[in-house]
Design a protein around this motif. Structure first.
Motif, PDB file in Angstrom:
ATOM      1  N   VAL A 262       3.513   0.644   2.819  1.00 53.61           N
ATOM      2  CA  VAL A 262       3.269  -0.203   3.747  1.00 53.61           C
ATOM      3  C   VAL A 262       3.388  -1.738   2.951  1.00 53.61           C
ATOM      4  N   ASP A 263       4.116  -2.716   3.604  1.00 56.36           N
ATOM      5  CA  ASP A 263       4.261  -4.181   3.099  1.00 56.36           C
ATOM      6  C   ASP A 263       3.298  -4.838   4.025  1.00 56.36           C
TER       7      ASP A 263
ATOM      8  N   ASP B 205       6.140  -4.218   7.440  1.00 54.16           N
ATOM      9  CA  ASP B 205       6.848  -3.409   7.429  1.00 54.16           C
ATOM     10  C   ASP B 205       6.380  -1.997   7.007  1.00 54.16           C
ATOM     11  N   VAL B 206       6.619  -1.014   7.483  1.00 51.04           N
ATOM     12  CA  VAL B 206       6.135   0.593   6.964  1.00 51.04           C
ATOM     13  C   VAL B 206       7.299   1.446   6.988  1.00 51.04           C
ATOM     14  N   ARG B 207       7.303   2.231   5.818  1.00 52.48           N
ATOM     15  CA  ARG B 207       8.255   3.163   5.586  1.00 52.48           C
ATOM     16  C   ARG B 207       7.722   4.583   5.320  1.00 52.48           C
ATOM     17  N   ASN B 208       7.839   5.355   6.512  1.00 52.08           N
ATOM     18  CA  ASN B 208       7.070   6.534   6.442  1.00 52.08           C
ATOM     19  C   ASN B 208       8.015   7.904   6.025  1.00 52.08           C
ATOM     20  N   SER B 209       7.555   8.575   5.078  1.00 45.17           N
ATOM     21  CA  SER B 209       8.298   9.811   5.006  1.00 45.17           C
ATOM     22  C   SER B 209       8.069  10.947   5.608  1.00 45.17           C
TER      23      SER B 209
ATOM     24  N   SER C 215       8.190  -8.584   1.580  1.00 44.83           N
ATOM     25  CA  SER C 215       7.431  -9.857   1.075  1.00 44.83           C
ATOM     26  C   SER C 215       7.758  -9.719  -0.390  1.00 44.83           C
ATOM     27  N   GLY C 216       8.545  -8.957  -1.054  1.00 45.57           N
ATOM     28  CA  GLY C 216       8.820  -9.171  -2.349  1.00 45.57           C
ATOM     29  C   GLY C 216       8.166  -8.034  -3.289  1.00 45.57           C
ATOM     30  N   VAL C 217       6.972  -7.664  -2.827  1.00 45.01           N
ATOM     31  CA  VAL C 217       6.183  -6.545  -3.791  1.00 45.01           C
ATOM     32  C   VAL C 217       7.131  -5.234  -3.572  1.00 45.01           C
ATOM     33  N   PRO C 218       6.763  -4.540  -4.699  1.00 46.92           N
ATOM     34  CA  PRO C 218       7.288  -3.291  -5.042  1.00 46.92           C
ATOM     35  C   PRO C 218       6.763  -2.271  -4.237  1.00 46.92           C
ATOM     36  N   LEU C 219       7.668  -1.276  -3.339  1.00 42.87           N
ATOM     37  CA  LEU C 219       7.139  -0.246  -2.720  1.00 42.87           C
ATOM     38  C   LEU C 219       7.670   1.004  -3.262  1.00 42.87           C
TER      39      LEU C 219
ATOM     40  N   VAL D 277       0.814  -1.054   0.263  1.00 44.95           N
ATOM     41  CA  VAL D 277      -0.155  -0.121  -0.042  1.00 44.95           C
ATOM     42  C   VAL D 277       1.020   1.139   0.013  1.00 44.95           C
ATOM     43  N   ASN D 278       0.623   2.044  -1.045  1.00 47.03           N
ATOM     44  CA  ASN D 278       1.660   3.364  -1.148  1.00 47.03           C
ATOM     45  C   ASN D 278       0.776   4.511  -1.184  1.00 47.03           C
ATOM     46  N   ILE D 279       0.760   5.039   0.030  1.00 50.81           N
ATOM     47  CA  ILE D 279       0.025   6.232   0.069  1.00 50.81           C
ATOM     48  C   ILE D 279       0.595   7.287  -0.466  1.00 50.81           C
ATOM     49  N   LEU D 280       0.032   8.059  -1.622  1.00 51.67           N
ATOM     50  CA  LEU D 280       0.669   9.010  -2.422  1.00 51.67           C
ATOM     51  C   LEU D 280       0.755  10.304  -1.884  1.00 51.67           C
TER      52      LEU D 280
END
Length: 193
Positions: free
Chosen positions: A129-130, A151-155, A117-121, A81-84
């Motif tokens: 969010v993975d 996994d979560v990657r926040n900017s 998990s292998g999905v593109p972020l 899930v890529n929050i734009l």
């Protein structure tokens, strides 16, 4: 308040057009759902992401079962899930199918990393969010996909892309907060009178 028993109510069907019209009043944050691994990847633009629980971190997304992402989510058991951000309109349109791009071609023009998990972020998303698929509940034309967050990657960015009344709109936390303060607080209060 008088409540009419359900068996005495006349069922009035709601048309898809009326329902769509009602949902256009609901402002939604714009995200790109990514699915697959390696070259077997695709994604789609959605406004149907919501948190389900904080403990354990879980979210859900509604995916049309005819969408190219649905079989990959089912096959690989994971999705991103890529929050734009507000300046990622081009990404939203590309993954919404504008220009006719499909599958892996939708990922061109942006920088991506491979998740646990292998999905593109998406690099530069407000949050990426993975998720591991916990369950898929199929109802009508869609699958409600419940994902356990891995996994979560926040900017540190704070301007989001939203969708309202059939259009993309930017929401900037700092600018919009200042505008709201200007119109919601009387001038005499702001001047200390």
């Amino acid at each position: 308040m008088n409540v009419v028993p359900r068996d005495l109510m006349t069922e009035i069907p709601v048309s898809p057009a009326d329902f769509r019209g009602a949902m256009r009043h609901l402002t939604g944050g714009v995200s790109v759902i990514t699915a697959g691994r390696g070259k077997d990847i695709t994604g789609m633009t959605v406004t149907s992401v919501t948190s389900l629980a904080v403990d354990p971190p879980t979210l859900l997304v509604s995916v049309n079962r005819d969408a190219s992402s649905f079989p990959l989510i089912r096959r690989y058991g994971a999705f991103g899930v890529n929050i734009l951000a507000a300046d990622q309109l081009d990404v939203a349109e590309r993954f919404a199918g504008k220009g006719g791009l499909k599958g892996a071609d939708r990922f061109a023009g942006s920088q991506w990393v491979t998740s646990v998990s292998g999905v593109p972020l998406l690099v530069g998303a407000l949050s990426a969010v993975d998720c591991e698929v916990e369950e898929i509940v199929e109802r009508h034309s869609h699958g409600i996909v419940i994902g356990r967050v891995r996994d979560v990657r926040n900017s540190t960015r704070n301007a989001a892309l939203a969708y309202w009344h059939g259009r993309y709109v930017a929401i900037d936390q700092d600018e919009d907060a200042a505008r709201l303060a200007d119109v919601s607080v009387p001038a005499s209060v702001r001047r200390g009178v």
